[in-house]
Design a protein around this motif. Structure first.
Motif, PDB file in Angstrom:
ATOM      1  N   THR A 333       0.911  -1.139  -0.006  1.00 45.61           N
ATOM      2  CA  THR A 333       0.198  -0.294  -0.037  1.00 45.61           C
ATOM      3  C   THR A 333       0.783   1.341   0.091  1.00 45.61           C
ATOM      4  N   LEU A 334       2.146   1.205  -0.033  1.00 45.73           N
ATOM      5  CA  LEU A 334       2.690   2.437   0.376  1.00 45.73           C
ATOM      6  C   LEU A 334       3.847   2.417  -1.552  1.00 45.73           C
ATOM      7  N   HIS A 335       4.185   3.685  -0.972  1.00 42.64           N
ATOM      8  CA  HIS A 335       4.901   3.564  -2.247  1.00 42.64           C
ATOM      9  C   HIS A 335       5.835   4.915  -1.871  1.00 42.64           C
ATOM     10  N   ARG A 336       7.757   4.957  -3.355  1.00 45.96           N
ATOM     11  CA  ARG A 336       8.747   5.989  -2.956  1.00 45.96           C
ATOM     12  C   ARG A 336       7.131   7.464  -2.933  1.00 45.96           C
ATOM     13  N   GLY A 337       7.859   8.293  -1.830  1.00 43.08           N
ATOM     14  CA  GLY A 337       7.616  10.126  -2.372  1.00 43.08           C
ATOM     15  C   GLY A 337       6.114  10.396  -1.602  1.00 43.08           C
ATOM     16  N   GLN A 338       5.851   8.761  -0.662  1.00 45.83           N
ATOM     17  CA  GLN A 338       4.221   8.408  -0.151  1.00 45.83           C
ATOM     18  C   GLN A 338       4.643   9.057   1.342  1.00 45.83           C
ATOM     19  N   ILE A 339       3.806  10.959   2.054  1.00 50.02           N
ATOM     20  CA  ILE A 339       3.524  11.127   3.381  1.00 50.02           C
ATOM     21  C   ILE A 339       3.431  10.143   4.100  1.00 50.02           C
ATOM     22  N   CYS A 340       3.797  10.017   5.098  1.00 50.23           N
ATOM     23  CA  CYS A 340       3.514   8.945   6.522  1.00 50.23           C
ATOM     24  C   CYS A 340       3.557   9.686   7.371  1.00 50.23           C
ATOM     25  N   THR A 341       2.825   9.445   8.267  1.00 56.71           N
ATOM     26  CA  THR A 341       3.030   9.264  10.173  1.00 56.71           C
ATOM     27  C   THR A 341       2.933   8.337  10.542  1.00 56.71           C
ATOM     28  N   GLY A 342       4.366   8.079  11.806  1.00 57.13           N
ATOM     29  CA  GLY A 342       4.465   7.055  12.534  1.00 57.13           C
ATOM     30  C   GLY A 342       4.845   8.205  13.715  1.00 57.13           C
ATOM     31  N   THR A 343       5.271   6.684  14.662  1.00 55.60           N
ATOM     32  CA  THR A 343       5.795   6.892  16.044  1.00 55.60           C
ATOM     33  C   THR A 343       6.883   6.860  16.085  1.00 55.60           C
ATOM     34  N   VAL A 344       7.729   7.997  16.835  1.00 50.92           N
ATOM     35  CA  VAL A 344       8.932   7.489  17.253  1.00 50.92           C
ATOM     36  C   VAL A 344       9.668   6.139  18.134  1.00 50.92           C
ATOM     37  N   ILE A 345       9.880   4.957  18.083  1.00 56.57           N
ATOM     38  CA  ILE A 345       9.734   3.889  19.005  1.00 56.57           C
ATOM     39  C   ILE A 345      11.638   3.327  19.530  1.00 56.57           C
ATOM     40  N   GLU A 346      12.204   3.630  19.078  1.00 59.72           N
ATOM     41  CA  GLU A 346      13.370   4.289  19.625  1.00 59.72           C
ATOM     42  C   GLU A 346      14.698   5.165  18.448  1.00 59.72           C
ATOM     43  N   THR A 347      15.511   5.141  18.690  1.00 63.45           N
ATOM     44  CA  THR A 347      16.752   5.910  18.298  1.00 63.45           C
ATOM     45  C   THR A 347      17.526   5.301  18.812  1.00 63.45           C
ATOM     46  N   ALA A 348      18.762   4.246  18.071  1.00 62.48           N
ATOM     47  CA  ALA A 348      19.814   3.855  18.343  1.00 62.48           C
ATOM     48  C   ALA A 348      20.720   4.378  18.461  1.00 62.48           C
ATOM     49  N   THR A 349      21.604   3.642  19.334  1.00 62.21           N
ATOM     50  CA  THR A 349      23.250   4.158  19.679  1.00 62.21           C
ATOM     51  C   THR A 349      24.035   4.251  18.486  1.00 62.21           C
ATOM     52  N   PHE A 350      23.767   3.496  17.420  1.00 61.30           N
ATOM     53  CA  PHE A 350      24.380   3.610  16.199  1.00 61.30           C
ATOM     54  C   PHE A 350      24.137   4.609  15.025  1.00 61.30           C
ATOM     55  N   GLY A 351      22.601   5.694  15.354  1.00 58.96           N
ATOM     56  CA  GLY A 351      22.356   6.857  14.733  1.00 58.96           C
ATOM     57  C   GLY A 351      21.041   6.247  13.522  1.00 58.96           C
ATOM     58  N   VAL A 352      20.716   4.866  14.247  1.00 59.57           N
ATOM     59  CA  VAL A 352      19.018   5.052  13.429  1.00 59.57           C
ATOM     60  C   VAL A 352      18.046   5.302  14.394  1.00 59.57           C
ATOM     61  N   THR A 353      16.683   5.721  13.196  1.00 58.63           N
ATOM     62  CA  THR A 353      15.441   5.891  14.266  1.00 58.63           C
ATOM     63  C   THR A 353      14.627   5.414  14.491  1.00 58.63           C
ATOM     64  N   PHE A 354      13.538   4.283  14.312  1.00 52.93           N
ATOM     65  CA  PHE A 354      12.955   3.844  14.369  1.00 52.93           C
ATOM     66  C   PHE A 354      11.678   4.056  14.123  1.00 52.93           C
ATOM     67  N   VAL A 355      10.765   3.759  13.517  1.00 50.21           N
ATOM     68  CA  VAL A 355       9.615   4.508  13.448  1.00 50.21           C
ATOM     69  C   VAL A 355       8.416   3.552  12.751  1.00 50.21           C
ATOM     70  N   ASP A 356       7.361   3.452  14.251  1.00 50.61           N
ATOM     71  CA  ASP A 356       6.243   2.227  13.491  1.00 50.61           C
ATOM     72  C   ASP A 356       5.270   3.153  12.957  1.00 50.61           C
ATOM     73  N   VAL A 357       4.871   2.428  11.685  1.00 50.83           N
ATOM     74  CA  VAL A 357       4.231   3.347  10.462  1.00 50.83           C
ATOM     75  C   VAL A 357       3.505   2.342  10.408  1.00 50.83           C
ATOM     76  N   GLY A 358       1.589   2.499  11.117  1.00 48.54           N
ATOM     77  CA  GLY A 358       0.944   1.765  10.891  1.00 48.54           C
ATOM     78  C   GLY A 358       1.479  -0.144  11.393  1.00 48.54           C
ATOM     79  N   GLY A 359       1.603  -0.013  12.515  1.00 52.49           N
ATOM     80  CA  GLY A 359       2.529  -1.284  12.958  1.00 52.49           C
ATOM     81  C   GLY A 359       3.549  -2.218  12.191  1.00 52.49           C
ATOM     82  N   PHE A 360       4.129  -1.385  11.174  1.00 48.29           N
ATOM     83  CA  PHE A 360       5.765  -1.484  10.238  1.00 48.29           C
ATOM     84  C   PHE A 360       6.835  -1.100  11.189  1.00 48.29           C
ATOM     85  N   THR A 361       7.336  -1.342  11.186  1.00 49.63           N
ATOM     86  CA  THR A 361       8.753  -0.416  11.712  1.00 49.63           C
ATOM     87  C   THR A 361       9.742  -0.307  10.653  1.00 49.63           C
ATOM     88  N   ALA A 362      10.109   1.133  10.262  1.00 48.69           N
ATOM     89  CA  ALA A 362      10.483   1.646   9.315  1.00 48.69           C
ATOM     90  C   ALA A 362      11.776   1.985  10.011  1.00 48.69           C
TER      91      ALA A 362
END
Length: 506
Positions: A333-362
């Protein structure tokens, strides 16, 4: 699609039913293997002739599990299909188109409860479903008056219904994952990552084959699969046979899967009365697994159903979706360039931020968090914060979705590019062999530009530290802003020259 004319054809006289519709006559609920059975087959042939059908398609075929007596009569070896199909049941699969004569032979097998069942259909035109206790449901796109008369003349009783109780009804939510090129690319990636090793092929309901994914090129494995089969990808079997045997339940059904020394993978469903016998076979195996028999308790890595050669998935049955299958359905249901809303679930020590988008971790890599330099995602984000971000890509093979926060922000370097030629001041932040870096905005996260050694002083500069130190305030001129390479070129000498030209003569 429900056919407009559906008839229940039975050997039971409707007059012999009580007020609740239950049969109270003397007819037995098993096949007589004789005149009545022949009458059923002639009735089916008559409806097929009236409808203009000479071939039928096998739909959702199944055979009886090894520990279940499928019908009222004892199960027959080979599920009653011996002589109709090869021992491996090649040709008895969903969507297989067979001559009417073979379809009638299948009706006979089902009437006798010999351990095999399927729907026989011609889409939009004709259907034959065999129910328990010798109930036959025939559907047609035409009234079939001649077939009705023929059926009554054979001593059978046709009754008009709105639909067959055996019409396919697959109302599970969600989209079924097809075993298409993307699926196989994911399998290949999982194998390369040493996460997947075994493929389970359910080619008929209750009939399964196992394939080792490393047995030759993956295309060779694909070529051996039955059309429209259900597939499940599993991790490697366990070599710790004693631990598997020690974990067997005290009672109940389980499925034993084992690989012998020749690489042959076999499975069988067994209960506690057979555990000891099977333990002897598994003890000498190379590797094995013990799996639950109930679909919702089995947990493969991911599943799919084979589409037809034209890429269209026409099988109506589904696999029990895994978390990977649910992620795949969401990513579709997703595509490149799409604007999505998510919730930050982790800011990892190696610099990656994990975001919950509709139950999927982006995820958001640190360069995509801001146009300006930051040291850690927590500098600008907090766990639990709701954000909007742009989807940079949808990777269906690795099931990854990289996001960008800065894509929704104005690039401040665009404003800076419009200020080429401006004279600014800022502190020296770093000395390098080929020049010095100067922060040209007051804020700590401001842009840094490079003053090359040739632009640092009027006379040649061999070492920047001979001219300036970190922390010195330097007046520079913005001479170039490279938006693509994110580089800013500065000149101290040109700034000094410009400043001298503006001063009036003494």
């Amino acid at each position: 699609m429900v056919l407009p004319y559906v008839y229940r054809v039975t050997k039971y006289d409707p007059a012999d039913r009580d007020e609740h519709g239950r049969y109270v006559g003397t007819e037995l609920a098993v096949s007589d293997h004789g005149a009545v059975e022949a009458a059923y087959l002639q009735a089916v042939a008559a409806f097929a002739e009236d409808t203009g059908v000479d071939h039928v398609a096998i739909r959702e075929p199944q055979v009886a599990p090894s520990l279940v007596d499928f019908g009222a009569e004892p199960a027959i070896e080979g599920h009653g299909l011996a002589g109709l199909f090869p021992p491996d049941l090649a040709g008895f699969h969903d969507g297989a188109r067979v001559p009417l004569a073979l379809g009638l032979a299948l009706v006979r097998v089902m009437l006798r409860d010999n351990g095999a069942w399927c729907r026989l259909e011609v889409e939009g035109r004709f259907s034959v479903h065999v129910g328990w206790d010798q109930y036959l449901y025939i559907g047609s796109s035409k009234p079939c008056q001649q077939a009705l008369a023929r059926t009554r003349a054979l001593g059978l009783f046709p009754e008009r219904l709105n639909s067959s109780p055996y019409d396919a009804a697959f109302d599970e939510p969600g989209e079924q994952r097809p075993a298409d090129d993307i699926f196989w690319a994911r399998v290949r990636w999982y194998v390369a990552m040493r996460q997947a090793a075994i493929l389970e092929e359910t080619y008929v309901d209750n009939a399964t084959r196992w394939h080792r994914l490393s047995d030759g090129p993956l295309d060779e494995v694909r070529a051996r699969l039955t059309p429209r089969a259900r597939l499940a990808v599993w991790p490697e079997l366990s070599a710790d046979i004693p631990a598997l045997l020690a974990a067997l339940p005290d009672e109940g059904l389980v499925e034993f899967v084992w690989e012998d020394e020749d690489g042959q993978i076999t499975s069988i469903v067994a209960d506690e009365t057979q555990f000891a016998e099977l333990a002897g076979q598994i003890t000498g195996a190379r590797a094995a697994a013990v799996l639950p028999v109930y679909v919702d308790e089995r947990h493969p890595l991911f599943t799919a159903v084979l589409p037809d050669d034209d890429g269209v998935l026409r099988a109506r049955w589904r696999t029990e979706p895994t978390s990977s299958d649910r992620d795949w359905a969401f990513l579709k249901t997703l595509h490149r360039g799409q604007i999505c809303t998510g919730t930050v679930i982790e800011t990892a020590t190696f610099g990656v931020t994990f975001v919950d988008v509709g139950g999927f971790t982006a995820m958001i890599n640190i360069p995509e968090l801001s146009w300006r330099h930051i040291n850690h995602p927590s500098d600008i984000l907090t766990v639990g914060q709701e954000i909007n971000a742009e989807i940079l890509d949808v990777d269906l093979i690795r099931e990854r979705v990289p996001l960008s926060l800065k894509a929704l922000q104005e690039d401040p370097m665009l404003r800076l590019a419009q200020q080429t030629g401006r004279i600014v001041t800022g502190p020296v932040t770093k000395l390098v062999p080929f020049g010095v870096f100067v922060r040209i905005e007051d804020r700590e996260d401001g842009f840094e530009g490079l003053v090359h050694n040739g632009e640092l002083a009027e006379s040649p500069v061999k070492r920047p530290e001979d001219v300036v130190e970190v922390g010195d305030i330097l007046t520079v001129k913005i001479i170039d802003v490279d938006l693509k390479r994110r580089r800013i070129a500065l000149s101290h000498t040109q700034a000094h020259a410009a400043s001298s030209e503006e001063q009036p003569d003494a």
